[in-house]
Design a protein around this motif. Structure first.
Motif, PDB file in Angstrom:
ATOM      1  N   ASP A  79       0.345   8.314   6.480  1.00  0.00           N
ATOM      2  CA  ASP A  79       1.167   8.761   5.362  1.00  0.00           C
ATOM      3  C   ASP A  79       1.096  10.285   5.259  1.00  0.00           C
ATOM      4  O   ASP A  79      -0.002  10.854   5.216  1.00  0.00           O
ATOM      5  CB  ASP A  79       0.660   8.132   4.061  1.00  0.00           C
ATOM      6  CG  ASP A  79       1.488   8.559   2.862  1.00  0.00           C
ATOM      7  OD1 ASP A  79       2.600   8.041   2.723  1.00  0.00           O
ATOM      8  OD2 ASP A  79       0.998   9.418   2.102  1.00  0.00           O
ATOM      9  N   PRO A  80       2.233  10.975   5.237  1.00  0.00           N
ATOM     10  CA  PRO A  80       2.225  12.445   5.204  1.00  0.00           C
ATOM     11  C   PRO A  80       1.479  13.026   4.001  1.00  0.00           C
ATOM     12  O   PRO A  80       0.862  14.090   4.102  1.00  0.00           O
ATOM     13  CB  PRO A  80       3.719  12.803   5.148  1.00  0.00           C
ATOM     14  CG  PRO A  80       4.432  11.598   5.665  1.00  0.00           C
ATOM     15  CD  PRO A  80       3.601  10.429   5.275  1.00  0.00           C
ATOM     16  N   LYS A  81       1.531  12.330   2.874  1.00  0.00           N
ATOM     17  CA  LYS A  81       0.876  12.859   1.676  1.00  0.00           C
ATOM     18  C   LYS A  81      -0.634  12.664   1.713  1.00  0.00           C
ATOM     19  O   LYS A  81      -1.410  13.603   1.528  1.00  0.00           O
ATOM     20  CB  LYS A  81       1.453  12.187   0.429  1.00  0.00           C
ATOM     21  CG  LYS A  81       2.883  12.612   0.101  1.00  0.00           C
ATOM     22  CD  LYS A  81       3.335  11.967  -1.204  1.00  0.00           C
ATOM     23  CE  LYS A  81       4.768  12.393  -1.533  1.00  0.00           C
ATOM     24  NZ  LYS A  81       5.245  11.749  -2.801  1.00  0.00           N
ATOM     25  N   SER A  82      -1.060  11.429   1.945  1.00  0.00           N
ATOM     26  CA  SER A  82      -2.495  11.133   1.891  1.00  0.00           C
ATOM     27  C   SER A  82      -3.215  11.445   3.209  1.00  0.00           C
ATOM     28  O   SER A  82      -4.435  11.537   3.242  1.00  0.00           O
ATOM     29  CB  SER A  82      -2.713   9.664   1.550  1.00  0.00           C
ATOM     30  OG  SER A  82      -2.242   8.825   2.608  1.00  0.00           O
ATOM     31  N   GLN A  83      -2.416  11.575   4.287  1.00  0.00           N
ATOM     32  CA  GLN A  83      -2.979  11.791   5.625  1.00  0.00           C
ATOM     33  C   GLN A  83      -3.880  10.623   6.052  1.00  0.00           C
ATOM     34  O   GLN A  83      -4.819  10.802   6.826  1.00  0.00           O
ATOM     35  CB  GLN A  83      -3.763  13.112   5.686  1.00  0.00           C
ATOM     36  CG  GLN A  83      -2.889  14.354   5.601  1.00  0.00           C
ATOM     37  CD  GLN A  83      -1.903  14.436   6.782  1.00  0.00           C
ATOM     38  OE1 GLN A  83      -2.321  14.453   7.961  1.00  0.00           O
ATOM     39  NE2 GLN A  83      -0.612  14.452   6.470  1.00  0.00           N
ATOM     40  N   ARG A  84      -3.555   9.445   5.550  1.00  0.00           N
ATOM     41  CA  ARG A  84      -4.302   8.236   5.919  1.00  0.00           C
ATOM     42  C   ARG A  84      -3.319   7.103   6.192  1.00  0.00           C
ATOM     43  O   ARG A  84      -2.191   7.119   5.702  1.00  0.00           O
ATOM     44  CB  ARG A  84      -5.258   7.808   4.787  1.00  0.00           C
ATOM     45  CG  ARG A  84      -6.340   8.825   4.471  1.00  0.00           C
ATOM     46  CD  ARG A  84      -7.339   8.268   3.463  1.00  0.00           C
ATOM     47  NE  ARG A  84      -6.667   7.777   2.251  1.00  0.00           N
ATOM     48  CZ  ARG A  84      -7.272   7.056   1.303  1.00  0.00           C
ATOM     49  NH1 ARG A  84      -8.539   6.722   1.454  1.00  0.00           N
ATOM     50  NH2 ARG A  84      -6.605   6.667   0.237  1.00  0.00           N
ATOM     51  N   THR A  85      -3.779   6.127   6.939  1.00  0.00           N
ATOM     52  CA  THR A  85      -2.953   4.949   7.182  1.00  0.00           C
ATOM     53  C   THR A  85      -3.192   3.924   6.080  1.00  0.00           C
ATOM     54  O   THR A  85      -4.218   3.962   5.379  1.00  0.00           O
ATOM     55  CB  THR A  85      -3.299   4.291   8.533  1.00  0.00           C
ATOM     56  OG1 THR A  85      -4.653   3.792   8.469  1.00  0.00           O
ATOM     57  CG2 THR A  85      -3.164   5.280   9.678  1.00  0.00           C
ATOM     58  N   LEU A  86      -2.243   3.000   5.951  1.00  0.00           N
ATOM     59  CA  LEU A  86      -2.454   1.900   5.007  1.00  0.00           C
ATOM     60  C   LEU A  86      -3.660   1.064   5.408  1.00  0.00           C
ATOM     61  O   LEU A  86      -4.402   0.567   4.550  1.00  0.00           O
ATOM     62  CB  LEU A  86      -1.202   1.014   4.947  1.00  0.00           C
ATOM     63  CG  LEU A  86      -0.003   1.598   4.182  1.00  0.00           C
ATOM     64  CD1 LEU A  86       1.220   0.696   4.350  1.00  0.00           C
ATOM     65  CD2 LEU A  86      -0.336   1.755   2.705  1.00  0.00           C
ATOM     66  N   LEU A  87      -3.889   0.907   6.709  1.00  0.00           N
ATOM     67  CA  LEU A  87      -5.050   0.151   7.175  1.00  0.00           C
ATOM     68  C   LEU A  87      -6.354   0.791   6.706  1.00  0.00           C
ATOM     69  O   LEU A  87      -7.311   0.094   6.344  1.00  0.00           O
ATOM     70  CB  LEU A  87      -5.045   0.027   8.700  1.00  0.00           C
ATOM     71  CG  LEU A  87      -4.183  -1.097   9.274  1.00  0.00           C
ATOM     72  CD1 LEU A  87      -4.149  -1.018  10.791  1.00  0.00           C
ATOM     73  CD2 LEU A  87      -4.702  -2.459   8.828  1.00  0.00           C
ATOM     74  N   ARG A  88      -6.398   2.118   6.698  1.00  0.00           N
ATOM     75  CA  ARG A  88      -7.575   2.810   6.191  1.00  0.00           C
ATOM     76  C   ARG A  88      -7.747   2.500   4.693  1.00  0.00           C
ATOM     77  O   ARG A  88      -8.870   2.242   4.217  1.00  0.00           O
ATOM     78  CB  ARG A  88      -7.424   4.319   6.420  1.00  0.00           C
ATOM     79  CG  ARG A  88      -8.470   5.210   5.711  1.00  0.00           C
ATOM     80  CD  ARG A  88      -9.823   5.149   6.382  1.00  0.00           C
ATOM     81  NE  ARG A  88     -10.808   5.945   5.668  1.00  0.00           N
ATOM     82  CZ  ARG A  88     -11.432   7.011   6.171  1.00  0.00           C
ATOM     83  NH1 ARG A  88     -11.147   7.440   7.386  1.00  0.00           N
ATOM     84  NH2 ARG A  88     -12.344   7.652   5.470  1.00  0.00           N
ATOM     85  N   GLU A  89      -6.663   2.513   3.950  1.00  0.00           N
ATOM     86  CA  GLU A  89      -6.735   2.206   2.517  1.00  0.00           C
ATOM     87  C   GLU A  89      -7.224   0.773   2.287  1.00  0.00           C
ATOM     88  O   GLU A  89      -8.088   0.527   1.439  1.00  0.00           O
ATOM     89  CB  GLU A  89      -5.364   2.389   1.871  1.00  0.00           C
ATOM     90  CG  GLU A  89      -4.912   3.837   1.753  1.00  0.00           C
ATOM     91  CD  GLU A  89      -3.576   3.954   1.022  1.00  0.00           C
ATOM     92  OE1 GLU A  89      -3.217   3.014   0.275  1.00  0.00           O
ATOM     93  OE2 GLU A  89      -2.892   4.974   1.218  1.00  0.00           O
TER      94      GLU A  89
END
Length: 637
Positions: A273-283
């Protein structure tokens, strides 16, 4: 009357003994209580008073007064309040118990007393607890059937739940899990995952997190690397953990891995994700690590955590699994199954429609608690838990569930139970216990083999001789609505014995709209013509619907369950409104409501009330010009 009073005393003593409570009879060996009783006369003369039973459990005093007849249970004013005049205290059980409770509060240092009035006998009785503290305000509580709620293990829970009306720790845990499920559902929805994929992603991540202790996986590894995406890292960790758990043969492991391919291949949950710099899988992984990983990994209980998550995902998706015939079984029912058939650690348990493995988890928990040593515990996990599941993704969830709960997955199989000859299952998986919640509402004229009663017959045919089988099915399954179902019931009795049927709370599967019952059988033994089966009405099971949580214990579930088990196992008698023992025919509706008859002889008080009601009705009719209804001469014509 004195003889009947003595019989009541003996029965109450046995109830206390069964609940593992020790109280003194007509006196106390606790000096402070003994001193107080010297002036506790119910006539308020300042002389000695002798309750039937008195004693202390933790910091609570229990005082019990008995009467032989239920008509002597309680005396009340017109508003329903317990009377406290001398005659009422002397003649009625609950009034007398309350008298002693007040006296103890006033004349001892004890500040919490349960006054319990008991009247009647083993079969017909009333047991009413009243709580009183140093405010001297009395709180009358729900009637109980046993004293199990007042023993050392349960009295604090009963006090906090019934008296203080506090939310139980278990309810908080359930509510927390359901809140986590809702939060996670919303997170998964952003990934565009299907209803089947959501629980697979959850269970796959939980498997991957098990590799953390082997330094083979970490949440921090999920960096969104485009060369080796987060999904590939999780998939590889799952693969390693399945090998570490010795899932075999390779074809079985490959089939499970194929279900987890969604984690590796779904681009949306792998993109950064450009905003969070993380993937949904990481979340997802961070959330599961913090909220549920430790509960599943380190808590040995009968909780089916993945089953709870799955059920919530279905409900938040506007479904409940009914389209697939899937109805998840609540924990208190899976545990009840184990108790009804007195599950032993040496049993071999088969669930041929295992879903998320809720029954197998409950059985494993029960058997492990009874096991004598580690060798027997290992045998239980490796050899004595058998499961069959048709749906690929549910099979994967069940396997994951068993791995997360400490093995037991090696005997789970992914095939169609109905398509397998019963003789083959009996030979390949010889089991002494069968437990099942079959798919609901799948049978019809085109698919008669999918009626719930047909599943039941196939399970019975698949078990060893003398095996015990317990199934939870819609009530319609045992009434026999169609010609085919009636014929199946006949064939069941030709080869197997119906031990009984228990009608359950209509909210057991809350939100599904199914009225369920539990049927218990002995397999491989033709039903004897003169055999008396038990039919029990257990609709009042102590569970109620709580907003945003579902079914919760209202504080009486322990007592209700103990009474059910005492009646079922023949340790106590009960009124026919709770249990009917009778011979049966295949054509009967195998439910308590079909066999029930009111065998209670009306009391003089019942007669007087009925006559008063009749005379009041007659007077009202006459004053309204309808006296002709009572014109005997016209009626005689």
């Amino acid at each position: 009357m004195a003889k009947k009073e003595a019989q009541t005393d003996i029965w109450v003593h046995e109830l206390l003994k069964s609940a593992q409570i020790t109280l003194s009879y007509q006196g106390s060996d606790i000096s402070e209580l003994d001193e107080a009783l010297k002036t506790a006369s119910k006539a308020d003369t300042g002389k000695v008073g002798k309750p039937e039973f008195i004693g202390v459990v933790k910091d609570f005093v229990l005082v019990i007064e008995n009467k032989a007849e239920t008509s002597q249970h309680a005396s009340r004013d017109k508003d329903g309040n317990l009377l406290e005049d001398t005659a009422s205290k002397q003649a009625y059980a609950l009034n007398g118990a309350l008298h002693y409770a007040r006296h103890i509060i006033k004349h001892t240092s004890y500040r919490k007393v349960f006054a319990i009035g008991v009247s009647g006998d083993e079969k017909r009785h009333l047991i009413t607890p009243v709580f009183i503290d140093d405010s001297l305000y009395s709180r009358e509580l729900s009637d109980v059937e046993t004293f199990v709620s007042f023993n050392e293990a349960n009295i604090d829970y009963f006090y906090h739940r019934e008296v203080l009306k506090e939310t139980s720790a278990e309810e908080k845990t359930t509510a927390e899990i359901l809140r986590d499920a809702q939060t996670l559902h919303d997170m998964l929805w952003k990934g565009g995952l299907t209803n089947q994929e959501k629980p697979l992603v959850v269970s796959g991540i939980l498997l991957a997190l098990r590799e953390e202790e082997h330094k083979n996986f970490s949440v921090d590894d999920l960096t969104g690397d485009p060369i080796k995406p987060d999904g590939q890292k999780i998939y590889d960790a799952i693969k390693s953990n399945l090998k570490r758990a010795a899932v075999s043969p390779d074809t079985k492991r490959d089939k499970i891995l194929a279900q987890f391919a969604v984690i590796r291949d779904n681009r949306k949950i792998n993109d950064v994700d450009p905003k969070s710099q993380r993937t949904l899988l990481r979340e997802y992984t961070e959330f599961l690590y913090q909220s549920i990983h430790s509960s599943i990994r380190y808590t040995q209980s009968a909780d089916d955590y993945l089953g709870m998550f799955y059920g919530e995902f279905m409900s938040y998706s506007g479904q409940d699994g009914q389209s697939l015939g899937i109805i998840l079984t609540p924990k208190h029912i899976t545990e009840l199954f184990c108790d009804l058939i007195s599950l032993k650690p040496t049993d071999r348990v088969l669930d041929p429609c295992c879903g998320t493995a809720g029954f197998l988890i409950a059985a494993m928990h029960s058997m492990l608690l009874q096991a004598d040593d580690e060798m027997e515990q290992r045998a239980i996990r490796k050899e004595r838990l058998m499961g069959i599941e048709l749906q690929d993704y549910m099979f994967t969830i069940a396997t994951t569930n068993m791995i997360l709960r400490g093995d037991g997955k090696s005997n789970l199989h992914n095939f169609d139970f109905l398509a397998q000859p019963a003789s083959k299952i009996q030979k390949d998986m010889p089991c002494t216990v069968g437990m099942m919640n079959p798919p609901y509402s799948q049978g019809g004229k085109e698919d008669p083999d999918k009626y719930e009663i047909a599943f039941t017959k196939h399970l019975l045919d698949s078990l060893c001789e003398d095996a015990r089988a317990v199934v939870i099915v819609p009530q319609s399954a045992v009434t026999g609505k169609t010609t085919v179902e009636k014929e199946i019931k006949k064939n069941i009795l030709k080869k197997h014995t119906l031990e009984g049927v228990i009608t359950l709370n209509t909210n057991t599967f809350y939100g599904v709209g199914t009225n369920p019952c539990i049927a218990i059988f002995t397999a491989g033994v033709p039903h004897p013509k003169q055999k008396k089966s038990k039919f029990i009405n257990f609709e009042d099971d102590g569970f109620v619907v709580a907003k945003h949580v579902g079914l919760v214990d209202n504080g009486t579930a322990i007592d209700r369950k103990q009474h059910l088990l005492d009646v079922w196992h023949g340790r106590t008698e009960s009124e026919s409104k709770f249990c009917v023992e009778t011979t049966i025919e295949a054509e009967d509706e195998w439910l308590h409501s079909f066999y029930y008859f009111n065998d209670e002889i009306p009391s003089e008080e019942d007669f007087r009330k009925t006559m008063a009601d009749y005379l009041t009705f007659q007077f009202n009719m006459i004053t309204h010009g309808r006296g002709y209804l009572f014109d005997n001469e016209k009626n005689d014509e």
